[in-house]
Design an enzyme around this catalytic site. Sequence first.
Site, PDB file in Angstrom:
ATOM      1  N   LYS A  87      -3.799  -6.478   9.802  1.00 13.28           N
ATOM      2  CA  LYS A  87      -3.427  -5.708   8.425  1.00 13.28           C
ATOM      3  C   LYS A  87      -1.393  -5.712   9.290  1.00 13.28           C
ATOM      4  CE  LYS A  87      -2.868  -0.909   7.429  1.00 13.28           C
ATOM      5  NZ  LYS A  87      -2.895   0.859   7.959  1.00 13.28           N
TER       6      LYS A  87
HETATM    7  C1  E4P Z   1      -3.184   3.145   5.230  1.00  9.16           C
HETATM    8  O1  E4P Z   1      -3.927   2.282   6.345  1.00  9.16           O
HETATM    9  C2  E4P Z   1      -2.182   4.017   6.539  1.00  9.16           C
HETATM   10  O2  E4P Z   1      -3.160   4.066   7.684  1.00  9.16           O
HETATM   11  C3  E4P Z   1      -2.418   6.012   5.953  1.00  9.16           C
HETATM   12  O3  E4P Z   1      -3.458   5.632   5.137  1.00  9.16           O
HETATM   13  C4  E4P Z   1      -1.335   6.257   6.260  1.00  9.16           C
HETATM   14  O4  E4P Z   1      -1.425   7.893   5.669  1.00  9.16           O
HETATM   15  P1  E4P Z   1      -0.985   8.994   6.237  1.00  9.16           P
HETATM   16  O5  E4P Z   1       0.665   8.497   5.106  1.00  9.16           O
HETATM   17  O6  E4P Z   1      -1.265  10.295   5.846  1.00  9.16           O
HETATM   18  O7  E4P Z   1       0.080   8.426   7.214  1.00  9.16           O
END
Ligand code: E4P
Length: 217
Positions: A87
């Site tokens: 990622k």
């Molecule tokens: C995506 O991979 C992130 O981990 C995630 O969806 C972030 O979500 P949030 O805005 O609820 O922190």
Amino acid sequence: MKFFIDTANLNQIKEAQDLGVLDGVTTNPSLMAKEGITGADKILKHYVDICEAVEGDVSAEVIAVDFEGMIKEGEQLAALHPQIVVKIPMIKDGIKALKYFSDRNIKTNCTLIFSAGQALLAAKAGATYVSPFIGRLDDISTDGLSLINEIREIYDNYAFETEILAASIRHTMHIIDCAKIGADVMTGPLNAIMGLLNHPLTDSGLQKFLEDYKKGN
Ligand code: E4P
């Protein structure tokens, strides 16, 4: 539509896996910290534990923000387990890193996508997944779902293979709306996934069926 769970909580990951509909897991440094998983060694071990609990792709985020650092960290993460997807944040060096990993057939997830232009760049660089954060856009009074629509249209225009991974899902309706638009994947919390089960007419209908069955026995 693939279902990913967005958590580092192993119990929740196992519960979603037991349901039989889970296709993968996404994590981020904040989700790791929420579970008390801190320090490089513990974090790396936790990624392996997650991979062993599920069958699909598991996104593991690099911390470096420079090209060399992202490559070094990403290669270390990818070597942990065949299910790991590296990622990478949507920044200039991140685009170079996406291209580097794409050329080597290492799966990537470009995170922190907030515009169609960012999603276009990530696809050009060969990202496996892009993660538009719809909940965080909604939080600042911008329509997150419109971004999913825009990216879908652009990717379809050019048959990009990059998959749209709708992220920052906050509730069950986000999942349904993303499915209607045609997001390839959604990643959300367990309660949003389990929310898909609920309907009061299902509950009352089942109760009536069971009561009527008992009358004849
Ligand atoms: C995506 O991979 C992130 O981990 C995630 O969806 C972030 O979500 P949030 O805005 O609820 O922190």
